[in-house]
Enzyme design. Sequence first.
Site, PDB file in Angstrom:
ATOM      1  N   ASP A  93     102.371  76.068  52.023  1.00  0.00           N
ATOM      2  CA  ASP A  93     102.343  74.723  52.593  1.00  0.00           C
ATOM      3  C   ASP A  93     102.476  73.694  51.475  1.00  0.00           C
ATOM      4  O   ASP A  93     101.807  73.805  50.442  1.00  0.00           O
ATOM      5  CB  ASP A  93     101.040  74.491  53.359  1.00  0.00           C
ATOM      6  CG  ASP A  93     100.891  75.450  54.529  1.00  0.00           C
ATOM      7  OD1 ASP A  93     101.900  75.680  55.215  1.00  0.00           O
ATOM      8  OD2 ASP A  93      99.784  75.972  54.734  1.00  0.00           O
ATOM      9  N   ASP A 129     102.110  69.752  50.778  1.00  0.00           N
ATOM     10  CA  ASP A 129     101.623  68.465  51.265  1.00  0.00           C
ATOM     11  C   ASP A 129     101.941  67.370  50.254  1.00  0.00           C
ATOM     12  O   ASP A 129     101.766  67.552  49.042  1.00  0.00           O
ATOM     13  CB  ASP A 129     100.111  68.519  51.502  1.00  0.00           C
ATOM     14  CG  ASP A 129      99.739  69.514  52.595  1.00  0.00           C
ATOM     15  OD1 ASP A 129     100.588  69.756  53.472  1.00  0.00           O
ATOM     16  OD2 ASP A 129      98.620  70.047  52.557  1.00  0.00           O
ATOM     17  N   ASP A 136      88.060  67.400  48.964  1.00  0.00           N
ATOM     18  CA  ASP A 136      86.876  68.235  49.118  1.00  0.00           C
ATOM     19  C   ASP A 136      86.469  68.971  47.842  1.00  0.00           C
ATOM     20  O   ASP A 136      85.351  68.810  47.351  1.00  0.00           O
ATOM     21  CB  ASP A 136      87.055  69.213  50.286  1.00  0.00           C
ATOM     22  CG  ASP A 136      88.377  69.968  50.242  1.00  0.00           C
ATOM     23  OD1 ASP A 136      89.096  69.887  49.226  1.00  0.00           O
ATOM     24  OD2 ASP A 136      88.696  70.647  51.243  1.00  0.00           O
TER      25      ASP A 136
END
EC number: 2.7.7.19
Length: 484
Positions: free
Chosen positions: A76, A78, A168
């Site tokens: 992925d 991003d 995070d």
Amino acid sequence: MLTGLKSLVRKATSLFASPKAQTYPIIIPRSDHSLSRQNLSPNAVKVLYRLNKAGFDAFLVGGCVRDHLIGIEPKDFDVVTNATPEEVHTIFSNSRLIGRRFKLVHVTFGREIIEVSTFRANSAQDDNDDDDTQNTSLKGKDSARSAHGIVLRDNVYGNIEEDAERRDFTFNALYYNVKDFSIHDYCGGLKDIEHKQIRIIGDARQRYQEDPVRMLRAIRFAGKLGFELEAETAAPIKEMAHLLDHIPPARLFEEVLKLLGSGNGIETFRLLRQYGLFRYLFPDTDALLQSGWKRNDIDPEAFILQGLKNTDDRIQSGKTTAPYFLYAVLLWPSVALRHEEFQAQGMPATPALHQAANMVLDNQVASTAIPRRFSTPMREIWDMQYRLPKRYGKRAFLLLEHPRFRAGFDFLLIRELSGANLDGLGDWWEKFQHGTESQQRELIKSIDLFTKDNEGPKKRRPRRRRKSNGNATSTAPQSETFDE
């Protein structure tokens, strides 16, 4: 496996050992790391260059950078930018705005989606509470928190430094700049990758309070990467696990698929139970595991572990798995227990199974939502466990044509591998599937003979007396009934 870590760690180690070790960001030039455009999605690179051309800053962020440095092929990609979602949407005609909690833009290239988000800042909390939420605004954007302090909306935009601080974990605050091909480390992620540890950015209690799903993400990364949770990151999890009760069930459904359906299910399952999180995802299953209940055809823990091993093996060998199969495995012990209880109350086997499935699914959706497109095949898999033993006559051929046969058969094999004694049922169906027509008929004949030997002679049903013509009447009492 990609190898971009060694040279970068050497560079990072010298920086951490220097007097400027606490100065961020640490910028690693292209000459000191192995991440190049050849390792990236061409479509992600297009998005970066298009945003740059329009006058905006744009970086790859998070997992794609982290995974490459660890030695995992990124999947992925991003993008983060200082353009607002509306500005990004204007630039890309092949895009759509999504999300209310976090406004994002999905830029679509065939089946590939590049997710683009805007730099965000930590939203300040308002002292004036209303009944359900606390609202704040900054730079014309909005945020909101629940009465429990959970962030409901986070569309407060900022700069890249603020964006890094609100991420995070430290290894997710790594940015790749396509302008000069450098990697920017804002929170010490390189050092934590070197030490194979997961460290939350900021105060752990506050960050879990803002979004309890971060606890699940910590466990997921530990299971996926084989990293250890840093002590302060791990400490509050057991105490704060109950906050998952305030997360929408639909969101937790997706998190479960990421946790247990990504190829590291066994280790993740162990960690979820160790940190007291599993009970908030599967309360009935957890209670059953804690009780120690088992019977001769099912050992709940052994069965779940075998099911997760089956899923892990498939994913690691490049095969796909269905979400409904994973959920069917995790809930089957509870279905088996309820089925046993309903039968003990005198309910026939099939209605008891349907009632058990209804009860278990009704209880489960309060924790993690299960879309109907998944709950229906789950019921069919469970139903197949009671239909597969009934192979006599033409039933075996009919079952073989059932759209859920293969899933039901695989489920049956997991039961046997976990220790259930099913009298060689899996082996019989394996032979039947791959046998010739004559071999199949011989297999069925053996079942028919076995059934006759065990059931004894069939009882003849009473015949319905036919009415006579004319005025003659039947001698049977009018109130008597006969089985059809």
